[in-house]
Design a protein around this motif. Sequence first.
Motif, short mmCIF file in Angstrom:
data_model
loop_
_atom_site.label_atom_id
_atom_site.label_comp_id
_atom_site.label_asym_id
_atom_site.label_seq_id
_atom_site.Cartn_x
_atom_site.Cartn_y
_atom_site.Cartn_z
N CYS A 198 34.33 -75.27 -105.69
CA CYS A 198 34.42 -74.65 -107.04
C CYS A 198 34.32 -73.01 -106.69
O CYS A 198 33.54 -72.43 -105.93
N ASP A 199 35.35 -72.30 -107.64
CA ASP A 199 35.15 -70.87 -107.80
C ASP A 199 33.84 -70.26 -108.06
O ASP A 199 33.14 -71.01 -108.92
N GLU A 200 33.95 -68.98 -107.70
CA GLU A 200 32.70 -68.11 -108.28
C GLU A 200 32.78 -68.03 -109.71
O GLU A 200 33.72 -67.85 -110.24
N GLY A 201 31.70 -68.39 -110.51
CA GLY A 201 31.62 -68.16 -112.08
C GLY A 201 32.52 -69.42 -112.56
O GLY A 201 32.86 -69.13 -113.69
N ALA A 202 32.70 -70.38 -111.83
CA ALA A 202 33.65 -71.56 -112.32
C ALA A 202 33.02 -72.19 -113.62
O ALA A 202 33.66 -72.64 -114.21
N LEU A 203 31.61 -72.07 -113.82
CA LEU A 203 31.09 -72.68 -115.18
C LEU A 203 31.56 -71.92 -116.10
O LEU A 203 31.73 -72.79 -117.47
N GLY A 204 31.59 -70.77 -116.18
CA GLY A 204 32.21 -69.91 -117.62
C GLY A 204 31.01 -70.36 -118.60
O GLY A 204 29.69 -70.02 -118.39
N GLU A 205 31.43 -70.70 -119.69
CA GLU A 205 30.66 -70.87 -121.01
C GLU A 205 29.83 -72.18 -120.73
O GLU A 205 29.05 -72.34 -121.58
N GLU A 206 29.99 -72.95 -119.66
CA GLU A 206 29.48 -74.18 -119.62
C GLU A 206 28.17 -74.02 -118.72
O GLU A 206 27.83 -75.08 -118.15
#
Length: 248
Positions: free
Chosen positions: A154-162
Amino acid sequence: DERMVKRKSHDNAGVQLLYSELLGKPLSHVSHDLLHTHYFARPRPPPITLKTPASASLDLGEDSSNSICVIFGTQSGTAAQAAKEIKVELQQFIGRSKMCPEPTVNLVAADALPPNSLLKAATGSLASIFVVSTFGEGEFPDMAKKLWSFLQDCDEGALGEESFRYAVFGLGSSMYAAGDQFNRAARRLDAKLEEMGAERMIDVGLGDDQSTELYRGELDRWMDSLLPKLFEGKGSPKGASLLDPPEP
């Protein structure tokens, strides 16, 4: 050692002086009392038996916004026992606090769901608590390896708004503090979740099986710090909690 003139302990002048002035003779009562060690069994609380078995899966179709996921990865069972204790303490705390509606607590093995489904369950929850042991040379236990491999991709900041709120408690041994191996799996998981954009509630807990209380001493202190953070209301002003009375 081969170059030493005196290579036997009983030829050492310091050892001879010690026996002549204090110990008397080998195997004397004085030497036995001072030099022999004794084993004392460390107290172990009885295992906690859950009213219901650990969930093998979660119903992702239901609204899990008022649930807490306790996700564990274990090799020998100790992390599973710690996760059960966390679940029981959460349930007791919720019951005493008379929350309405009461959050549910789900106990889930790290390999009970595909990693993407497990992450989906975590992101939809009120909060997620990860309990993971360190195995071998600072590695993740077998049941958590697929999850860790998935998270690594998973990339950095992959979660975003989740993004979701999380906390990590690790189980390890300070015998392996050299080489950065002590609770290495828990510390790596904690750092990766933050990198992906998850919100850390408190610092990673570092349980140590070399402590006289095993992991429980650290777990008790960690839970005392976690509970106020865990029940902060989402979208509420900083410091507001589900435990606070409603404003008039």
